[in-house]
Design an enzyme around this catalytic site. Structure first.
Site, PDB file in Angstrom:
ATOM      1  N   ASN A 152       1.194  -1.496   0.421  1.00 27.48           N
ATOM      2  CA  ASN A 152       0.107   0.072  -0.421  1.00 27.48           C
ATOM      3  C   ASN A 152       1.344   1.356  -0.373  1.00 27.48           C
ATOM      4  O   ASN A 152       1.359   1.904   1.104  1.00 27.48           O
ATOM      5  CB  ASN A 152      -1.006   0.527   1.130  1.00 27.48           C
ATOM      6  CG  ASN A 152      -1.992   1.307   1.620  1.00 27.48           C
ATOM      7  OD1 ASN A 152      -1.257   2.509   1.578  1.00 27.48           O
ATOM      8  ND2 ASN A 152      -3.229   0.306   1.430  1.00 27.48           N
ATOM      9  N   HIS A 158      -5.390   3.620  -2.002  1.00 28.53           N
ATOM     10  CA  HIS A 158      -6.787   4.069  -1.166  1.00 28.53           C
ATOM     11  C   HIS A 158      -7.618   5.427  -1.770  1.00 28.53           C
ATOM     12  O   HIS A 158      -6.884   6.425  -1.065  1.00 28.53           O
ATOM     13  CB  HIS A 158      -6.831   3.905   0.095  1.00 28.53           C
ATOM     14  CG  HIS A 158      -8.193   4.294   0.710  1.00 28.53           C
ATOM     15  ND1 HIS A 158      -8.669   3.640   2.266  1.00 28.53           N
ATOM     16  CD2 HIS A 158      -9.170   4.231   0.679  1.00 28.53           C
ATOM     17  CE1 HIS A 158      -9.623   4.282   2.285  1.00 28.53           C
ATOM     18  NE2 HIS A 158     -10.591   4.287   1.185  1.00 28.53           N
ATOM     19  N   ARG A 191      -9.419   7.899  -0.801  1.00 27.80           N
ATOM     20  CA  ARG A 191     -10.309   8.398   0.120  1.00 27.80           C
ATOM     21  C   ARG A 191     -11.298   9.581  -0.315  1.00 27.80           C
ATOM     22  O   ARG A 191     -10.946  10.330  -0.806  1.00 27.80           O
ATOM     23  CB  ARG A 191      -9.651   9.282   1.325  1.00 27.80           C
ATOM     24  CG  ARG A 191      -8.855   7.804   1.935  1.00 27.80           C
ATOM     25  CD  ARG A 191      -8.582   8.378   3.685  1.00 27.80           C
ATOM     26  NE  ARG A 191      -9.792   8.020   4.334  1.00 27.80           N
ATOM     27  CZ  ARG A 191      -9.743   7.352   4.931  1.00 27.80           C
ATOM     28  NH1 ARG A 191      -8.769   5.536   5.559  1.00 27.80           N
ATOM     29  NH2 ARG A 191     -10.493   7.185   6.358  1.00 27.80           N
ATOM     30  N   ARG A 226      -7.316  12.472   1.548  1.00 30.69           N
ATOM     31  CA  ARG A 226      -5.346  12.947   2.180  1.00 30.69           C
ATOM     32  C   ARG A 226      -4.446  12.765   1.298  1.00 30.69           C
ATOM     33  O   ARG A 226      -3.626  13.031   1.724  1.00 30.69           O
ATOM     34  CB  ARG A 226      -6.035  12.652   3.474  1.00 30.69           C
ATOM     35  CG  ARG A 226      -6.171  11.714   3.752  1.00 30.69           C
ATOM     36  CD  ARG A 226      -6.214  10.994   5.296  1.00 30.69           C
ATOM     37  NE  ARG A 226      -7.608  11.239   6.091  1.00 30.69           N
ATOM     38  CZ  ARG A 226      -7.749  10.525   7.040  1.00 30.69           C
ATOM     39  NH1 ARG A 226      -7.027   9.521   7.661  1.00 30.69           N
ATOM     40  NH2 ARG A 226      -9.098  10.445   7.196  1.00 30.69           N
ATOM     41  N   GLU A 245      -8.427   0.254  -3.343  1.00 30.68           N
ATOM     42  CA  GLU A 245      -9.453   0.154  -1.605  1.00 30.68           C
ATOM     43  C   GLU A 245     -10.415   1.840  -1.811  1.00 30.68           C
ATOM     44  O   GLU A 245      -9.634   2.634  -2.382  1.00 30.68           O
ATOM     45  CB  GLU A 245      -8.446   0.630  -0.320  1.00 30.68           C
ATOM     46  CG  GLU A 245      -7.632  -0.762  -0.011  1.00 30.68           C
ATOM     47  CD  GLU A 245      -7.062   0.157   1.613  1.00 30.68           C
ATOM     48  OE1 GLU A 245      -7.339   0.688   1.837  1.00 30.68           O
ATOM     49  OE2 GLU A 245      -6.014  -0.904   1.391  1.00 30.68           O
ATOM     50  N   THR A 254      -8.463   2.642   8.277  1.00 26.36           N
ATOM     51  CA  THR A 254      -9.451   2.130   8.145  1.00 26.36           C
ATOM     52  C   THR A 254      -9.557   1.859   9.304  1.00 26.36           C
ATOM     53  O   THR A 254      -8.827   0.655   9.716  1.00 26.36           O
ATOM     54  CB  THR A 254      -9.853   1.303   7.290  1.00 26.36           C
ATOM     55  OG1 THR A 254      -9.114   1.607   6.213  1.00 26.36           O
ATOM     56  CG2 THR A 254     -11.267   0.474   7.007  1.00 26.36           C
ATOM     57  N   GLU A 286     -11.354  -9.228   2.710  1.00 27.61           N
ATOM     58  CA  GLU A 286      -9.640  -9.165   2.275  1.00 27.61           C
ATOM     59  C   GLU A 286     -10.100  -9.150   4.340  1.00 27.61           C
ATOM     60  O   GLU A 286     -10.435  -8.631   4.897  1.00 27.61           O
ATOM     61  CB  GLU A 286      -8.765  -7.846   2.185  1.00 27.61           C
ATOM     62  CG  GLU A 286      -7.453  -7.538   3.864  1.00 27.61           C
ATOM     63  CD  GLU A 286      -7.256  -6.093   2.858  1.00 27.61           C
ATOM     64  OE1 GLU A 286      -7.447  -6.206   1.748  1.00 27.61           O
ATOM     65  OE2 GLU A 286      -6.491  -5.717   3.564  1.00 27.61           O
ATOM     66  N   HIS A 340      -3.924  -4.731   7.313  1.00 28.71           N
ATOM     67  CA  HIS A 340      -3.619  -3.922   8.566  1.00 28.71           C
ATOM     68  C   HIS A 340      -3.066  -4.480   9.869  1.00 28.71           C
ATOM     69  O   HIS A 340      -2.909  -5.541   9.997  1.00 28.71           O
ATOM     70  CB  HIS A 340      -5.247  -3.755   9.016  1.00 28.71           C
ATOM     71  CG  HIS A 340      -5.597  -2.007   9.283  1.00 28.71           C
ATOM     72  ND1 HIS A 340      -5.278  -2.204   9.772  1.00 28.71           N
ATOM     73  CD2 HIS A 340      -6.042  -1.566   8.608  1.00 28.71           C
ATOM     74  CE1 HIS A 340      -5.692  -0.485  10.212  1.00 28.71           C
ATOM     75  NE2 HIS A 340      -5.894   0.145   8.916  1.00 28.71           N
TER      76      HIS A 340
HETATM   77  N1  PXP Z   1      -5.612  -3.595   4.034  1.00 28.64           N
HETATM   78  C1  PXP Z   1      -6.721  -2.527   3.940  1.00 28.64           C
HETATM   79  C2  PXP Z   1      -8.146  -3.141   3.389  1.00 28.64           C
HETATM   80  C3  PXP Z   1      -6.381  -1.334   4.569  1.00 28.64           C
HETATM   81  O1  PXP Z   1      -7.895  -0.126   4.745  1.00 28.64           O
HETATM   82  C4  PXP Z   1      -4.896  -0.675   4.617  1.00 28.64           C
HETATM   83  C5  PXP Z   1      -5.037   0.202   5.244  1.00 28.64           C
HETATM   84  O2  PXP Z   1      -5.092   1.302   4.367  1.00 28.64           O
HETATM   85  C6  PXP Z   1      -4.542  -1.668   4.983  1.00 28.64           C
HETATM   86  C7  PXP Z   1      -4.291  -3.048   4.286  1.00 28.64           C
HETATM   87  C8  PXP Z   1      -2.329  -2.102   5.237  1.00 28.64           C
HETATM   88  O3  PXP Z   1      -2.848  -1.305   6.483  1.00 28.64           O
HETATM   89  P1  PXP Z   1      -1.490  -0.735   7.079  1.00 28.64           P
HETATM   90  O4  PXP Z   1      -1.426   0.443   6.552  1.00 28.64           O
HETATM   91  O5  PXP Z   1      -1.833  -0.760   8.715  1.00 28.64           O
HETATM   92  O6  PXP Z   1      -0.270  -1.516   6.698  1.00 28.64           O
END
Ligand code: PXP
Length: 250
Positions: A17, A53, A55, A59, A80, A111, A161, A200
């Protein structure tokens, strides 16, 4: 990337990400650091997909980033997004390889929880059908709970996920319980015909037990990799994570 390339059934994949490259850029509203350039470094380092993502409050990732990512990436783009009409229309134009539908609150830092699939059943079912009609794979970001996983199958999602935030936040016995839940919910999802990703809060210290869960295809990781990149560089940060999830698995 051509969306007809299907990565089916592979395991221990890493989706990186790149939102927080854009977070830094937006701090000054300048051109650098550029998340598209970052995505190419991540791709070159061997990651399996790029996650970002879009948003509602923009941001970090901006609309133009998405179109450039789609044009320039050789690996899949996993977008996302909240299932909101403005963002759905943009996603249908961008045509990412996959969308991951997430809940979104404007005030949250990231999230916070999984989607309430049961509570948004009809809207999600219709949204998923629109994406599938356009050849875009759909994943739902859900807490590892029986009712949400069953609902994900009922709305005809292809993937779930599993939210690993509670696993990442807990310690000791509580973390073991969360890990057990993720294992059981992965089995349940697969038995219902769903494919499974997870993410996450995963980092270099907590990722291995999740990478070892049989059946999880891809881990989506952002914050820890981009944070480490400040000290060791993005290429090395990605390679270190790849080594953990691909090579240290018995
Ligand atoms: N998966 C999803 C659906 C998320 O919303 C996020 C955060 O944007 C992540 C994975 C990645 O999480 P982290 O940045 O904590 O590794």
């Amino acid at each position: 990337m051509n969306n007809t390339v299907i990565l089916s059934g592979a395991k221990n994949l890493l989706g990186v990400n790149i939102d927080h490259i854009a977070t830094l850029r937006q701090a000054r509203r300048e051109e650098e650091p550029n998340p598209v350039k970052g995505a190419k470094v991540v791709e070159e380092a061997g990651a399996n997909s790029i996650v970002c993502h879009l948003r509602e409050d923009r941001r970090h990732i901006q609309d133009k980033d998405l179109f450039l990512l789609k044009e320039r990436l050789e690996i899949p783009l996993n977008l996302e997004m909240a299932a909101n009409e403005e963002i759905i229309k943009i996603a249908l134009k961008v045509q990412p390889y996959q969308v991951t539908l997430v809940p979104e609150k404007r005030k949250e830092l990231t999230t916070e929880g999984g989607l309430d699939v049961r509570g948004n059943f009809q809207h999600l079912k219709e949204t998923i059908a629109r994406f599938k009609k356009n050849g875009i794979l759909v994943s739902l970001f859900v807490d590892p709970e029986i009712s949400q996983i069953k609902a994900s199958q009922e709305v005809s999602s292809q993937f779930v996920e599993l939210h690993t935030g509670s696993y990442a936040n807990e310690k000791g016995e509580e973390r073991k319980k969360e890990l057990k839940k993720i294992k059981e919910m992965t089995e349940l999802a697969i038995s219902l015909g769903l494919r499974v990703n997870a993410g996450h809060g995963l980092n270099y210290k907590n990722v291995i037990p999740i990478a070892q869960v049989p059946g999880i295809e891809e881990l989506n990781i952002g914050y820890s990799i981009i944070g480490r990149a400040i000290f060791v560089g993005l290429e090395k940060a990605v390679k270190e994570m790849l080594k953990l999830i691909k090579e240290e698995i018995p």
